[in-house]
Design an enzyme around this catalytic site. Structure first.
Site, mmCIF file in Angstrom:
data_model
loop_
_atom_site.group_PDB
_atom_site.id
_atom_site.type_symbol
_atom_site.label_atom_id
_atom_site.label_comp_id
_atom_site.label_asym_id
_atom_site.label_seq_id
_atom_site.Cartn_x
_atom_site.Cartn_y
_atom_site.Cartn_z
ATOM 1 N N GLY A 72 0.821 -1.221 0.000
ATOM 2 C CA GLY A 72 0.000 0.000 0.000
ATOM 3 C C GLY A 72 0.846 1.258 0.000
ATOM 4 N NE ARG B 273 -4.861 6.499 -0.721
ATOM 5 C CZ ARG B 273 -6.164 6.634 -0.948
ATOM 6 N NH1 ARG B 273 -6.596 7.286 -2.010
ATOM 7 N NH2 ARG B 273 -7.049 6.114 -0.109
ATOM 8 C CB SER C 261 -5.409 1.600 14.024
ATOM 9 O OG SER C 261 -6.187 2.692 14.459
ATOM 10 C CE1 TYR D 189 -8.512 0.761 9.475
ATOM 11 C CE2 TYR D 189 -8.686 1.646 11.702
ATOM 12 C CZ TYR D 189 -7.999 1.543 10.502
ATOM 13 O OH TYR D 189 -6.806 2.216 10.326
ATOM 14 C CB ALA E 299 -12.606 -6.800 14.679
ATOM 15 C CB ALA E 300 -9.158 -5.725 10.745
ATOM 16 C CE LYS E 301 -5.476 -1.058 10.400
ATOM 17 N NZ LYS E 301 -4.312 -1.314 9.540
ATOM 18 C CB ILE F 254 -2.086 9.673 10.196
ATOM 19 C CG1 ILE F 254 -1.608 8.829 11.406
ATOM 20 C CG2 ILE F 254 -0.912 10.168 9.365
ATOM 21 C CD1 ILE F 254 -0.768 9.546 12.429
#
Ligand code: NAD
Length: 243
Positions: free
Chosen positions: A8, A11, A138, A151, A153-155, A184
């Site tokens: 990723g 950018r 995060s 998000y 749960a994934a992080k 950010i």
């Protein structure tokens, strides 16, 4: 000479990591999924530091594609010394109304994609008895966040993945750490309302949102031998938001 792959990196935080790592002496594989122009711009900035850049297209949510991103980078630049698991997406919504698709897409990209990519890089790193893997988690993975169950749960999962990896691979000289950015300024957070932004700032002792470069300098440190005795950690880079 050292080599790193940043997923990723077309950018935002990934691009900043690629450029900072090049500044620290790494040749850089620049992973991207759609934005070829962005990946090329990152490559130009990497090359301006005198290091090599190689752009690699692939959807890391697909296990085979994640593996070929790693393989293609190693073919072009040599064995990976470091890997930055940065690629990620959001599909926000309150849990009561969150669709299965929005749940699955975020878990698949942010958590499974990190697993697929790390697994592909790990074999070579363990054989060579050296390597540093840095996962971009995060603060939301530590604190939770209304509207971001998928998000968060994934992080949080990425933190468990990183710590398990640190325990499995430490004996073979491979380190694994997570960074936990606060808010950010990137395209991902561009849609925040003024109200949300003001609330965040009021809970951030340093009184500003972060920049991609704030995250990149920590990621770069963790990739290098300056962090040789650091593994299994989760380091916030959040202006004090999560304490
Ligand atoms: P961004 O949307 O600007 O960049 C995300 C990058 O991931 C892009 O280059 C995109 O092409 C890539 N990507 C998305 N899905 C992919 C896939 N399936 N395969 C390959 N690449 C894919 O976001 P950002 O703000 O730069 O965030 C980068 C990372 O930092 C993400 O993991 C994000 O969750 C995390 N993060 C961001 C913030 C923030 O405030 N911006 C805070 C904490 C954590």
């Amino acid at each position: 000479m050292s080599t790193v792959l940043v997923t990723g990196a077309s950018r935002g935080i990934g691009a900043a990591c690629a450029i900072a790592l090049a500044g620290a002496g790494f040749d850089v594989g620049i992973g991207y999924v759609n934005d070829e122009a962005g990946a090329k711009a990152t490559a130009t900035a990497v090359e301006a530091t005198g290091r090599k850049a190689h752009i690699v297209q692939g959807d890391i949510a697909d296990a085979a594609a994640a593996e070929s991103v790693v393989n293609a980078t190693e073919e072009a630049l040599g064995p990976l010394d470091a890997l930055v698991l940065n690629a990620g997406i959001t599909r926000d919504g309150l849990m009561m109304r969150m669709s299965d698709d929005d749940w699955d897409a975020v878990i698949r990209t942010n958590l499974s994609g990190s697993f697929f990519t790390a697994r592909a890089a790990l074999r070579g790193m363990m054989k060579r008895r050296a390597g540093s893997i840095v996962a971009v988690s995060s603060v939301v993975g530590m604190m939770g966040n209304a509207g971001q169950a998928n998000y968060a749960a994934a992080k949080a999962g990425v933190i468990g993945l990183t710590k398990s990896l640190a325990k499995e691979a430490g004996g073979r000289g491979v380190r694994a750490n997570a960074v936990a950015p606060g808010y950010i300024t990137t395209d991902m957070t561009a849609g925040l309302s003024d109200d949300v932004r003001d609330t965040l700032l009021s809970h951030t002792p340093l009184g500003r949102l972060g920049t991609p470069e704030d995250v990149a300098s920590l990621v770069t440190f963790l990739c290098t031998d300056a962090a040789a005795f650091i593994t299994g950690t989760v380091i916030p880079v959040d202006g004090g938001l999560a304490m």
